[in-house]
Design a protein around this motif. Structure first.
Motif, PDB file in Angstrom:
ATOM      1  N   LEU A 152       0.828  -1.201   0.000  1.00 44.90           N
ATOM      2  CA  LEU A 152       0.000   0.000   0.000  1.00 44.90           C
ATOM      3  C   LEU A 152       0.865   1.255   0.000  1.00 44.90           C
ATOM      4  O   LEU A 152       2.015   1.229   0.416  1.00 44.90           O
ATOM      5  N   ASP A 153       0.279   2.351  -0.436  1.00 46.62           N
ATOM      6  CA  ASP A 153       0.947   3.650  -0.465  1.00 46.62           C
ATOM      7  C   ASP A 153       0.514   4.431   0.774  1.00 46.62           C
ATOM      8  O   ASP A 153      -0.624   4.885   0.860  1.00 46.62           O
TER       9      ASP A 153
ATOM     10  N   LEU B 101      -0.842   8.018   0.220  1.00 45.20           N
ATOM     11  CA  LEU B 101      -2.173   8.191  -0.379  1.00 45.20           C
ATOM     12  C   LEU B 101      -3.226   7.415   0.398  1.00 45.20           C
ATOM     13  O   LEU B 101      -4.099   6.757  -0.182  1.00 45.20           O
ATOM     14  N   ASN B 102      -3.116   7.447   1.720  1.00 47.65           N
ATOM     15  CA  ASN B 102      -4.111   6.830   2.615  1.00 47.65           C
ATOM     16  C   ASN B 102      -4.366   5.360   2.325  1.00 47.65           C
ATOM     17  O   ASN B 102      -5.510   4.902   2.310  1.00 47.65           O
TER      18      ASN B 102
ATOM     19  N   GLU C 105      -3.766   3.539  -0.483  1.00 48.03           N
ATOM     20  CA  GLU C 105      -4.103   3.112  -1.844  1.00 48.03           C
ATOM     21  C   GLU C 105      -3.106   2.040  -2.287  1.00 48.03           C
ATOM     22  O   GLU C 105      -1.952   2.041  -1.871  1.00 48.03           O
ATOM     23  N   PRO C 106      -3.500   1.115  -3.157  1.00 46.26           N
ATOM     24  CA  PRO C 106      -2.574   0.074  -3.631  1.00 46.26           C
ATOM     25  C   PRO C 106      -1.389   0.672  -4.394  1.00 46.26           C
ATOM     26  O   PRO C 106      -1.554   1.642  -5.131  1.00 46.26           O
TER      27      PRO C 106
ATOM     28  N   HIS D 187      -3.875  -3.919  -8.244  1.00 46.61           N
ATOM     29  CA  HIS D 187      -4.519  -3.882  -6.933  1.00 46.61           C
ATOM     30  C   HIS D 187      -3.502  -3.902  -5.794  1.00 46.61           C
ATOM     31  O   HIS D 187      -3.890  -4.030  -4.637  1.00 46.61           O
TER      32      HIS D 187
END
Length: 133
Positions: free
Chosen positions: A30-31, A34-35, A37-38, A58
């Motif tokens: 996950l990033d 960016l909260n 995001e995949p 994903h």
């Protein structure tokens, strides 16, 4: 004919059981910037081995056929801090990993050395000198 089948079946089962002594490592990256995001196309590899892959759209990845043992899972993406995670692959098991990457912090002050003077790049004094030349 029936005797041949009875003799062959145990050999097939033993071959199948022996072939399943590997492990899989899968998960999601996950990033963190960016909260959660995949992370698309992040690099995932087992350090100093042939096993490597990239995350999909994903943020998922899977590394199959890993020999049992201790490894270091390396997760990297351009502009982000690289993660190194110790993992243990066990025979006939799937190890699940979920981690987030943080972006690298970059020092915004770049120093330019000119005429034996160090000044922050783009400062008024350095641009005035350049204009005089």
């Amino acid at each position: 004919m029936m005797k041949k089948i009875v003799l062959i079946i145990p050999f097939l089962f033993s071959a199948i059981l022996l072939a399943q002594d590997t492990s899989s490592i899968s998960g999601k990256i996950l990033d963190n910037e960016l909260n959660g995001e995949p992370m698309l196309f992040a690099n995932v590899m087992l350090k100093n081995t042939k096993w490597k892959t990239q995350t999909n759209f994903h943020g998922n990845f899977e590394i199959d056929g890993v020999d049992p043992g201790n490894y270091v899972l390396v997760i990297s993406f351009l502009g982000y801090d690289t993660l190194e995670i110790p993992v243990e692959a066990k025979a006939n098991r799937v190890l699940q990993i979920q981690k987030g990457l943080n972006s690298k912090t970059i020092n915004p002050e770049v120093v330019m050395v000119s005429d034996n003077e160090a000044r922050p790049y783009g400062s008024i004094a350095s641009t005035e000198k350049a204009a005089q030349k």
